[in-house]
Design an enzyme around this catalytic site. Sequence first.
Site, PDB file in Angstrom:
ATOM      1  N   ASN A  39       0.838  -1.208   0.000  1.00  0.00           N
ATOM      2  CA  ASN A  39       0.000   0.000   0.000  1.00  0.00           C
ATOM      3  C   ASN A  39       0.864   1.246   0.000  1.00  0.00           C
ATOM      4  O   ASN A  39       1.896   1.286   0.672  1.00  0.00           O
ATOM      5  CB  ASN A  39      -0.856   0.080   1.271  1.00  0.00           C
ATOM      6  CG  ASN A  39      -1.893  -1.020   1.354  1.00  0.00           C
ATOM      7  OD1 ASN A  39      -2.377  -1.501   0.337  1.00  0.00           O
ATOM      8  ND2 ASN A  39      -2.220  -1.420   2.571  1.00  0.00           N
ATOM      9  N   GLY A  73       2.459  -6.812   3.502  1.00  0.00           N
ATOM     10  CA  GLY A  73       3.399  -7.640   2.745  1.00  0.00           C
ATOM     11  C   GLY A  73       4.665  -6.876   2.404  1.00  0.00           C
ATOM     12  O   GLY A  73       5.787  -7.345   2.641  1.00  0.00           O
ATOM     13  N   GLU A 186      -4.124  -9.396   3.750  1.00  0.00           N
ATOM     14  CA  GLU A 186      -4.656  -8.266   2.978  1.00  0.00           C
ATOM     15  C   GLU A 186      -4.837  -8.647   1.507  1.00  0.00           C
ATOM     16  O   GLU A 186      -5.033  -7.780   0.663  1.00  0.00           O
ATOM     17  CB  GLU A 186      -3.730  -7.049   3.106  1.00  0.00           C
ATOM     18  CG  GLU A 186      -3.792  -6.422   4.494  1.00  0.00           C
ATOM     19  CD  GLU A 186      -2.918  -5.192   4.632  1.00  0.00           C
ATOM     20  OE1 GLU A 186      -3.295  -4.292   5.392  1.00  0.00           O
ATOM     21  OE2 GLU A 186      -1.844  -5.133   3.986  1.00  0.00           O
ATOM     22  N   GLY A 274       1.981  -6.352  22.275  1.00  0.00           N
ATOM     23  CA  GLY A 274       2.529  -4.997  22.430  1.00  0.00           C
ATOM     24  C   GLY A 274       3.498  -4.923  23.586  1.00  0.00           C
ATOM     25  O   GLY A 274       4.389  -5.769  23.724  1.00  0.00           O
ATOM     26  N   GLY A 277       4.503  -7.926  25.823  1.00  0.00           N
ATOM     27  CA  GLY A 277       5.343  -9.018  25.340  1.00  0.00           C
ATOM     28  C   GLY A 277       4.625  -9.914  24.345  1.00  0.00           C
ATOM     29  O   GLY A 277       3.611  -9.531  23.759  1.00  0.00           O
ATOM     30  N   GLY A 307       4.405  -4.486  14.232  1.00  0.00           N
ATOM     31  CA  GLY A 307       4.024  -5.899  14.138  1.00  0.00           C
ATOM     32  C   GLY A 307       4.668  -6.557  12.919  1.00  0.00           C
ATOM     33  O   GLY A 307       5.053  -7.723  12.964  1.00  0.00           O
ATOM     34  N   ASP A 308       4.786  -5.805  11.843  1.00  0.00           N
ATOM     35  CA  ASP A 308       5.423  -6.356  10.642  1.00  0.00           C
ATOM     36  C   ASP A 308       6.901  -6.622  10.904  1.00  0.00           C
ATOM     37  O   ASP A 308       7.450  -7.637  10.465  1.00  0.00           O
ATOM     38  CB  ASP A 308       5.262  -5.379   9.468  1.00  0.00           C
ATOM     39  CG  ASP A 308       3.802  -5.172   9.110  1.00  0.00           C
ATOM     40  OD1 ASP A 308       3.051  -6.158   9.103  1.00  0.00           O
ATOM     41  OD2 ASP A 308       3.404  -4.016   8.862  1.00  0.00           O
ATOM     42  N   VAL A 341      11.081   5.348  15.854  1.00  0.00           N
ATOM     43  CA  VAL A 341      11.477   6.204  14.740  1.00  0.00           C
ATOM     44  C   VAL A 341      10.233   6.799  14.086  1.00  0.00           C
ATOM     45  O   VAL A 341       9.241   6.124  13.870  1.00  0.00           O
ATOM     46  CB  VAL A 341      12.273   5.402  13.697  1.00  0.00           C
ATOM     47  CG1 VAL A 341      12.775   6.307  12.592  1.00  0.00           C
ATOM     48  CG2 VAL A 341      13.424   4.680  14.361  1.00  0.00           C
ATOM     49  N   GLY A 343       9.165  10.054  11.085  1.00  0.00           N
ATOM     50  CA  GLY A 343       9.801  10.862  10.050  1.00  0.00           C
ATOM     51  C   GLY A 343       9.132  10.655   8.731  1.00  0.00           C
ATOM     52  O   GLY A 343       8.095  10.012   8.641  1.00  0.00           O
TER      53      GLY A 343
HETATM   54  O1  RIB Z   1       1.027  -3.013   9.127  1.00  0.00           O
HETATM   55  C1  RIB Z   1       1.028  -1.668   8.702  1.00  0.00           C
HETATM   56  C2  RIB Z   1       0.240  -1.505   7.444  1.00  0.00           C
HETATM   57  O2  RIB Z   1      -1.095  -1.875   7.635  1.00  0.00           O
HETATM   58  C3  RIB Z   1       0.165  -0.090   6.921  1.00  0.00           C
HETATM   59  O3  RIB Z   1       1.258   0.161   6.106  1.00  0.00           O
HETATM   60  C4  RIB Z   1      -1.181  -0.033   6.200  1.00  0.00           C
HETATM   61  O4  RIB Z   1      -1.061   0.146   4.811  1.00  0.00           O
HETATM   62  C5  RIB Z   1      -1.830  -1.356   6.542  1.00  0.00           C
HETATM   63  O5  RIB Z   1      -1.706  -2.259   5.537  1.00  0.00           O
END
Ligand code: RIB
Length: 357
Positions: A39, A73, A186, A274, A277, A307-308, A341, A343
């Site tokens: 996205n 992704g 997604e 979160g 833990g 989380g990613d 971070v 920005g």
């Molecule tokens: O995990 C974060 C993402 O969730 C964001 O970048 C947003 O686009 C959603 O997909």
Amino acid sequence: MMTLQRKNARCHLELFFFFFVSTMISNVGANILIVGSANADTFLPIARLPTEGENLTLLPGKQPAVDLPGGKGCTQAVATSKLLTTRQTTTCSFVGQFGTDDAALVLLKALNDAGVDTSNCGRHRDLPTGRGYVFLTQSGSVSAVVSGGSNLGGWKRWDQDSDEALSEEEIDQLLDNVSCVLLQREVPEHVNLLIAARAREKGNITVIQDAGGEDRPISSEMLQYCDYLIPNESELIRLIKSFGDDSLSPSNDYISHAKYLQQQGARNVLVTRGSKGSTLVTDDGKTIHQPSFLLAPHQVLDETGAGDCYRAAFAVALLEGRNLQQCMEFASAAGSLSVQVNGVSIHTVAVPFGNSI
Ligand code: RIB
């Protein structure tokens, strides 16, 4: 004095990361494949979320940040590639679907700049690239609305009922030398099912399913193909509700909830919580808990993609031969670093580099 303490805490986390990655075991030819969404995100800095029917303005003096690389992704692929320390022998590939708009160029550039192979991605003339609209509050918490675009409609060849369906050889090519497949929610379920089922048939491929992205049920078939299902707490509740069981109240008993998913076919269930833990309930009945790296509220600038980062780091550590507790510790460190971070290029800057911290 306070500033020094803060710097020391971050330094400690970064040093942990440095020692962890610098002792990683090289795993020749062990590639990671991420199949999923991308996205272009718009960030809206606000004081708080609007209530229903309410109009709010952005924080005074703030502008929206537009077209930042995101989507679960894409973010996991960028994070994975940046975390891999053995890149001479280990590659990270991303398969996603894009439009032909400018947003696609931004996303593909971010992926390629991070060293991700995008050669199997699709471009669709009639579909816009996916977009995320992220509400970023002053506490760093985020809520998003996603417009799926090509992430949802662009997978025709992945539909086995289609005339143009990918052949078995083409699917196998995607899985060539792959040791780990990382999936999110997604994209349509049939996409995840196709790659996960084949990965399972081939054997020796770890399938990790992030439960985040869409509020829809997950099939028992899909659960059975996943070696690790990774929901956060709210996704965990949504998943158990989707199985239609009213006997489990949406309480804090996340271990029972994880075990319930195992009864539905899941193997290892890793719940991210979160600042509280993360907890892994393994398929042989063990429970492993990993505390998070504690941060002061002012250190949490932006939780987007944390989380990613966690999931990408868990996959990388698993691939590189760490035990489960170490994988969770490494993942937790990656998540903690990413929220500190903020920005312009939030996603790409926020992802820690494996061997350059
Ligand atoms: O995990 C974060 C993402 O969730 C964001 O970048 C947003 O686009 C959603 O997909």
